[in-house]
Write a protein that holds these residues in place. Structure first.
Motif, PDB file in Angstrom:
ATOM      1  N   GLY A  93       0.808  -1.212   0.000  1.00 43.28           N
ATOM      2  CA  GLY A  93       0.000   0.000   0.000  1.00 43.28           C
ATOM      3  C   GLY A  93       0.845   1.267   0.000  1.00 43.28           C
ATOM      4  O   GLY A  93       1.967   1.274   0.512  1.00 43.28           O
ATOM      5  N   SER A  94       0.302   2.324  -0.579  1.00 41.93           N
ATOM      6  CA  SER A  94       1.051   3.581  -0.713  1.00 41.93           C
ATOM      7  C   SER A  94       1.358   4.241   0.620  1.00 41.93           C
ATOM      8  O   SER A  94       2.250   5.082   0.713  1.00 41.93           O
ATOM      9  N   GLU A  95       0.612   3.862   1.660  1.00 40.96           N
ATOM     10  CA  GLU A  95       0.836   4.454   2.985  1.00 40.96           C
ATOM     11  C   GLU A  95       1.875   3.674   3.786  1.00 40.96           C
ATOM     12  O   GLU A  95       2.237   4.075   4.902  1.00 40.96           O
ATOM     13  N   ALA A  96       2.346   2.561   3.261  1.00 44.13           N
ATOM     14  CA  ALA A  96       3.294   1.718   3.995  1.00 44.13           C
ATOM     15  C   ALA A  96       4.625   2.445   4.214  1.00 44.13           C
ATOM     16  O   ALA A  96       5.066   3.248   3.382  1.00 44.13           O
ATOM     17  N   LYS A  97       5.245   2.145   5.340  1.00 40.26           N
ATOM     18  CA  LYS A  97       6.550   2.721   5.680  1.00 40.26           C
ATOM     19  C   LYS A  97       7.631   1.748   5.212  1.00 40.26           C
ATOM     20  O   LYS A  97       7.732   0.634   5.731  1.00 40.26           O
ATOM     21  N   ILE A  98       8.424   2.187   4.234  1.00 44.84           N
ATOM     22  CA  ILE A  98       9.366   1.284   3.572  1.00 44.84           C
ATOM     23  C   ILE A  98      10.802   1.803   3.687  1.00 44.84           C
ATOM     24  O   ILE A  98      11.078   2.965   3.401  1.00 44.84           O
ATOM     25  N   ILE A  99      11.698   0.918   4.075  1.00 46.51           N
ATOM     26  CA  ILE A  99      13.141   1.198   4.061  1.00 46.51           C
ATOM     27  C   ILE A  99      13.810   0.096   3.242  1.00 46.51           C
ATOM     28  O   ILE A  99      13.537  -1.084   3.440  1.00 46.51           O
ATOM     29  N   ARG A 100      14.637   0.502   2.338  1.00 47.37           N
ATOM     30  CA  ARG A 100      15.366  -0.443   1.493  1.00 47.37           C
ATOM     31  C   ARG A 100      16.841  -0.414   1.886  1.00 47.37           C
ATOM     32  O   ARG A 100      17.425   0.658   2.077  1.00 47.37           O
ATOM     33  N   VAL A 101      17.454  -1.586   2.010  1.00 44.46           N
ATOM     34  CA  VAL A 101      18.840  -1.680   2.475  1.00 44.46           C
ATOM     35  C   VAL A 101      19.647  -2.589   1.562  1.00 44.46           C
ATOM     36  O   VAL A 101      19.168  -3.631   1.120  1.00 44.46           O
ATOM     37  N   MET A 102      20.876  -2.201   1.288  1.00 40.84           N
ATOM     38  CA  MET A 102      21.830  -3.080   0.622  1.00 40.84           C
ATOM     39  C   MET A 102      23.002  -3.291   1.582  1.00 40.84           C
ATOM     40  O   MET A 102      23.882  -2.442   1.714  1.00 40.84           O
ATOM     41  N   PRO A 103      23.013  -4.412   2.310  1.00 41.13           N
ATOM     42  CA  PRO A 103      24.153  -4.745   3.171  1.00 41.13           C
ATOM     43  C   PRO A 103      25.181  -5.540   2.373  1.00 41.13           C
ATOM     44  O   PRO A 103      25.052  -5.678   1.156  1.00 41.13           O
ATOM     45  N   ASN A 104      26.206  -6.048   3.021  1.00 39.52           N
ATOM     46  CA  ASN A 104      27.130  -6.941   2.327  1.00 39.52           C
ATOM     47  C   ASN A 104      27.580  -8.064   3.256  1.00 39.52           C
ATOM     48  O   ASN A 104      27.334  -8.031   4.469  1.00 39.52           O
ATOM     49  N   THR A 105      28.230  -9.072   2.689  1.00 40.82           N
ATOM     50  CA  THR A 105      28.533 -10.285   3.453  1.00 40.82           C
ATOM     51  C   THR A 105      29.503 -10.084   4.625  1.00 40.82           C
ATOM     52  O   THR A 105      29.428 -10.858   5.585  1.00 40.82           O
ATOM     53  N   PRO A 106      30.412  -9.090   4.621  1.00 39.45           N
ATOM     54  CA  PRO A 106      31.236  -8.905   5.820  1.00 39.45           C
ATOM     55  C   PRO A 106      30.425  -8.596   7.081  1.00 39.45           C
ATOM     56  O   PRO A 106      30.978  -8.605   8.186  1.00 39.45           O
ATOM     57  N   ALA A 107      29.126  -8.360   6.924  1.00 36.20           N
ATOM     58  CA  ALA A 107      28.256  -8.232   8.100  1.00 36.20           C
ATOM     59  C   ALA A 107      28.358  -9.472   8.977  1.00 36.20           C
ATOM     60  O   ALA A 107      28.211  -9.398  10.206  1.00 36.20           O
ATOM     61  N   MET A 108      28.626 -10.632   8.348  1.00 35.62           N
ATOM     62  CA  MET A 108      28.724 -11.874   9.110  1.00 35.62           C
ATOM     63  C   MET A 108      29.943 -11.889  10.026  1.00 35.62           C
ATOM     64  O   MET A 108      30.024 -12.696  10.956  1.00 35.62           O
ATOM     65  N   ALA A 109      30.895 -10.982   9.772  1.00 38.97           N
ATOM     66  CA  ALA A 109      32.070 -10.847  10.631  1.00 38.97           C
ATOM     67  C   ALA A 109      31.997  -9.568  11.458  1.00 38.97           C
ATOM     68  O   ALA A 109      32.979  -9.155  12.073  1.00 38.97           O
ATOM     69  N   GLY A 110      30.811  -8.931  11.467  1.00 34.64           N
ATOM     70  CA  GLY A 110      30.640  -7.692  12.221  1.00 34.64           C
ATOM     71  C   GLY A 110      31.283  -6.486  11.573  1.00 34.64           C
ATOM     72  O   GLY A 110      31.503  -5.463  12.213  1.00 34.64           O
ATOM     73  N   MET A 111      31.595  -6.596  10.268  1.00 33.53           N
ATOM     74  CA  MET A 111      32.301  -5.521   9.555  1.00 33.53           C
ATOM     75  C   MET A 111      31.584  -5.161   8.259  1.00 33.53           C
ATOM     76  O   MET A 111      32.212  -4.896   7.245  1.00 33.53           O
ATOM     77  N   GLY A 112      30.269  -5.158   8.289  1.00 33.46           N
ATOM     78  CA  GLY A 112      29.496  -4.888   7.085  1.00 33.46           C
ATOM     79  C   GLY A 112      29.459  -3.423   6.700  1.00 33.46           C
ATOM     80  O   GLY A 112      29.848  -2.536   7.459  1.00 33.46           O
ATOM     81  N   MET A 113      29.001  -3.182   5.483  1.00 33.40           N
ATOM     82  CA  MET A 113      28.724  -1.827   4.996  1.00 33.40           C
ATOM     83  C   MET A 113      27.344  -1.859   4.369  1.00 33.40           C
ATOM     84  O   MET A 113      27.085  -2.671   3.477  1.00 33.40           O
ATOM     85  N   SER A 114      26.448  -1.002   4.862  1.00 38.54           N
ATOM     86  CA  SER A 114      25.062  -1.002   4.386  1.00 38.54           C
ATOM     87  C   SER A 114      24.660   0.375   3.898  1.00 38.54           C
ATOM     88  O   SER A 114      24.943   1.385   4.553  1.00 38.54           O
ATOM     89  N   GLY A 115      23.991   0.413   2.743  1.00 40.59           N
ATOM     90  CA  GLY A 115      23.377   1.635   2.242  1.00 40.59           C
ATOM     91  C   GLY A 115      21.880   1.539   2.441  1.00 40.59           C
ATOM     92  O   GLY A 115      21.281   0.493   2.189  1.00 40.59           O
ATOM     93  N   LEU A 116      21.251   2.621   2.913  1.00 39.45           N
ATOM     94  CA  LEU A 116      19.827   2.611   3.209  1.00 39.45           C
ATOM     95  C   LEU A 116      19.131   3.780   2.537  1.00 39.45           C
ATOM     96  O   LEU A 116      19.693   4.879   2.441  1.00 39.45           O
ATOM     97  N   CYS A 117      17.896   3.550   2.087  1.00 37.26           N
ATOM     98  CA  CYS A 117      17.036   4.637   1.617  1.00 37.26           C
ATOM     99  C   CYS A 117      15.620   4.362   2.112  1.00 37.26           C
ATOM    100  O   CYS A 117      15.311   3.240   2.528  1.00 37.26           O
ATOM    101  N   ARG A 118      14.769   5.358   2.075  1.00 38.42           N
ATOM    102  CA  ARG A 118      13.414   5.224   2.634  1.00 38.42           C
ATOM    103  C   ARG A 118      12.407   5.999   1.818  1.00 38.42           C
ATOM    104  O   ARG A 118      12.769   6.888   1.042  1.00 38.42           O
ATOM    105  N   ASN A 119      11.136   5.666   2.039  1.00 36.27           N
ATOM    106  CA  ASN A 119      10.097   6.493   1.418  1.00 36.27           C
ATOM    107  C   ASN A 119       9.666   7.587   2.389  1.00 36.27           C
ATOM    108  O   ASN A 119      10.109   7.634   3.551  1.00 36.27           O
ATOM    109  N   ALA A 120       8.798   8.465   1.927  1.00 38.35           N
ATOM    110  CA  ALA A 120       8.441   9.656   2.705  1.00 38.35           C
ATOM    111  C   ALA A 120       7.600   9.329   3.937  1.00 38.35           C
ATOM    112  O   ALA A 120       7.416  10.195   4.807  1.00 38.35           O
ATOM    113  N   ASN A 121       7.111   8.108   4.034  1.00 39.93           N
ATOM    114  CA  ASN A 121       6.251   7.747   5.163  1.00 39.93           C
ATOM    115  C   ASN A 121       7.029   7.417   6.435  1.00 39.93           C
ATOM    116  O   ASN A 121       6.452   7.336   7.520  1.00 39.93           O
TER     117      ASN A 121
END
Length: 266
Positions: free
Chosen positions: A108-136
């Motif tokens: 639905g258009s009213e839903a609160k959405i965040i999109r994330v691109m993490p990476n596999t070094p997260a499994m070693a506690g050393m990840g890098m993540s990019g995040l974006c969101r909608n206006a809600n």
């Protein structure tokens, strides 16, 4: 009722769960996890989370929902959880190639959405993540999710139009680094070093160089110059890299990755 629900407890989902619990962002009993795999559920339960086979049960009443399933499973999962979600729930997804508009179409258009691109070094506690969101999504809600993805590395907000670039640099980037490490290992073995020692020397060199680049005020170019004594050994290797156009090759490869990410997003 859980504060946060994670759908998918594979390697990345488990890394997210581990980071949240280790950092104290949520207590284990505040987290529900759903996965069809019994071993994945057992692993999550071992950290104290509430586990479910049903995604619909896991998201019921949750304030935050993190989707950590394969992209091809998006249709089934979105249909399964749609009627169980709280109206105010913040839906965060790490599914590659799915734009925010796809989630708005599903929830639905009213839903609160965040999109994330993490990476596999997260499994070693050393990840890098990019995040974006909608206006809600409010700043406080986004701040909470940012803290989640910062709990196992670094995280930054970017405009959605840069998410394909994030994919090409950090999302896929570990593969490029592993290729470089592999090349160092092969060169060491070729010149008489044991495979075991070669692995240690190569990986520690990359790890240390990355740490110095992160902490130094010098640019990567200057750091390279600092290692290259005139008439010395390093400059001979650097000359070969430059003759082969190493940096141009990297740019060309990353461009190919970004273009493919854009195709998938469409």
């Amino acid at each position: 009722m859980s504060k946060l629900s994670i759908i998918g407890a594979g390697n990345m989902g488990f890394a997210i769960l581990s980071g949240i619990i280790k950092s104290g962002i949520c207590r284990p009993e505040e987290i529900s996890v759903a996965d069809k795999s019994e071993p994945c559920r057992k692993r999550a339960a071992g950290l104290g989370a509430n586990v479910f086979e049903s995604a619909a049960e896991a998201v019921s009443g949750a304030e935050y929902v993190i989707l950590a399933v394969k992209p091809q499973g998006f249709g089934d999962i979105s249909r399964e959880i749609a009627t169980s979600l709280k109206k105010e729930a913040v839906i965060t997804s790490i599914l590659a190639g799915k734009r925010i508009e796809a989630y708005e179409a599903a929830f639905g258009s009213e839903a609160k959405i965040i999109r994330v691109m993490p990476n596999t070094p997260a499994m070693a506690g050393m990840g890098m993540s990019g995040l974006c969101r909608n206006a809600n999504v409010s700043d406080d809600e986004f701040g909470f999710i940012l803290s989640v993805f910062s709990s196992f590395g670094a995280a930054r907000e970017v405009p959605e139009e840069l998410m394909d670039t994030v994919t090409g640099i950090s999302g896929s980037g570990p593969a490029y680094v592993y290729m470089f490490i592999s090349g160092l290992i092969k060169a060491a073995v070729k010149n008489g070093m044991s495979a075991e020692d070669a692995k240690i020397f190569a990986i520690q060199t990359v790890l240390g160089s990355a740490k110095l680049a992160m902490e130094s005020e010098d640019s990567p170019e200057q750091l390279k110059i600092n290692v290259c004594s005139p008439g010395g050994t390093t400059i001979e290797a650097v000359k070969v890299f430059e003759e082969c156009g190493l940096e141009d090759i990297i740019v060309k490869a990353v461009d190919a990755c970004i273009n493919r990410s854009r195709e998938l997003s469409r």
